[in-house]
Write an enzyme that holds these catalytic residues in place. Sequence first.
Site, PDB file in Angstrom:
ATOM      1  N   LYS A  93       0.880  -1.161   0.000  1.00 28.27           N
ATOM      2  CA  LYS A  93       0.000   0.000   0.000  1.00 28.27           C
ATOM      3  C   LYS A  93       0.916   1.209   0.000  1.00 28.27           C
ATOM      4  CE  LYS A  93      -2.820   2.916   2.816  1.00 28.27           C
ATOM      5  NZ  LYS A  93      -3.434   3.162   4.128  1.00 28.27           N
ATOM      6  N   GLY A 154      -7.735   9.384   9.670  1.00 28.76           N
ATOM      7  CA  GLY A 154      -8.049   9.460  11.091  1.00 28.76           C
ATOM      8  C   GLY A 154      -9.069  10.521  11.461  1.00 28.76           C
ATOM      9  N   ALA A 180      -9.287   5.808   4.098  1.00 27.90           N
ATOM     10  CA  ALA A 180      -9.160   6.975   4.977  1.00 27.90           C
ATOM     11  C   ALA A 180     -10.446   7.787   5.089  1.00 27.90           C
ATOM     12  CB  ALA A 180      -8.025   7.908   4.538  1.00 27.90           C
ATOM     13  N   GLY A 181     -10.727   8.169   6.295  1.00 33.73           N
ATOM     14  CA  GLY A 181     -11.826   9.076   6.580  1.00 33.73           C
ATOM     15  C   GLY A 181     -13.072   8.425   7.161  1.00 33.73           C
TER      16      GLY A 181
END
Lengths: 252, 66
Positions: A93, A154, A180-181
């Site tokens: 990743k 985060g 993410a998020g």
Amino acid sequence: MLEVAGVQLAPLWLGTGGLTSLETVRRVIEAARPGLVTVSVRRTSDTGTGSLLATLRDLGVRVLPNTAGCLGAQEAVLTAELAREALGTDWVKLEVIGDEVSLLPDVVELVEAAETLVARGFTVLPYTTGDPVVARRLVDVGCAAVMPLGSPIGSGRGIADPHTIEAVRAAVDVPVVLDAGIGTASEAAHAMELGCDAVLVATAVTRAEEPVAMARAMSLAVESGQLARRAGRIPRRETARASSPMRGRVGR
Amino acid sequence: MRLSVNGRPHELPEGTALTGLLETVAPDPRGVAVALNGSVVRAAEWPATPLREGDLVEVVTAHQGG
């Protein structure tokens, strides 16, 4: 079934950062049944005791090393090379961030690092912005998937602009993984409804009050969102449309 | 000789090979990777890799992450 570089994977991917014990890691993974589990690569002197890898191998999950925190292409490439050597996988990743405050991707360095790693035989899954042009560039240099952010890492703000995710989905024919998020389960379902093939969650699970319960919720949400996407949502309308018959109402 | 291991100063006898350092830094070498002056050194090459004054060594392993 989601397929990345010829490998079939479950559509929930899980990060483990923030969990307080290896026992919790084990229970969260059992609840989530993730297709991939991400790990970071860090100096041995900064890692705790107990073998994370032994726990992951024991559970039989596929491990995806990340290049989290890398600030440039060169640093990310070296971290990926170290991960390949340490973990025996050429999947990575790829994360190249522009600064340590926003943690947003530096897309110029990202494309450069992706091109280098693909040439060195890696299967590259880049963490990127919700930008279809960048996504296409990443696919052009050989990335096996693209992983656009819903909102900053985060932050738990969910998918700030659904149109960006839909635009990335429409721009590429490799798997799209929302990364993410995500803050809670409905947002993971939302990602799948927008056409993502998988969702990567870390903080939303690991810093939930009950990580094991949230892991299960995420698993159900991703499955639910996938079913809803296939079922096809109704078009949005300007006005109401009754679902009960208008004829035969009492007293009319 | 003095070198840097994971960003910290480290003292080693002259002529120590990479394996000699790893015995103390990473007693269990499973899941460990090493970079010497910015390049990965594969595990098979550790015994035959001599360390020198001023070398920058990074020893890494998997850690929980997102």
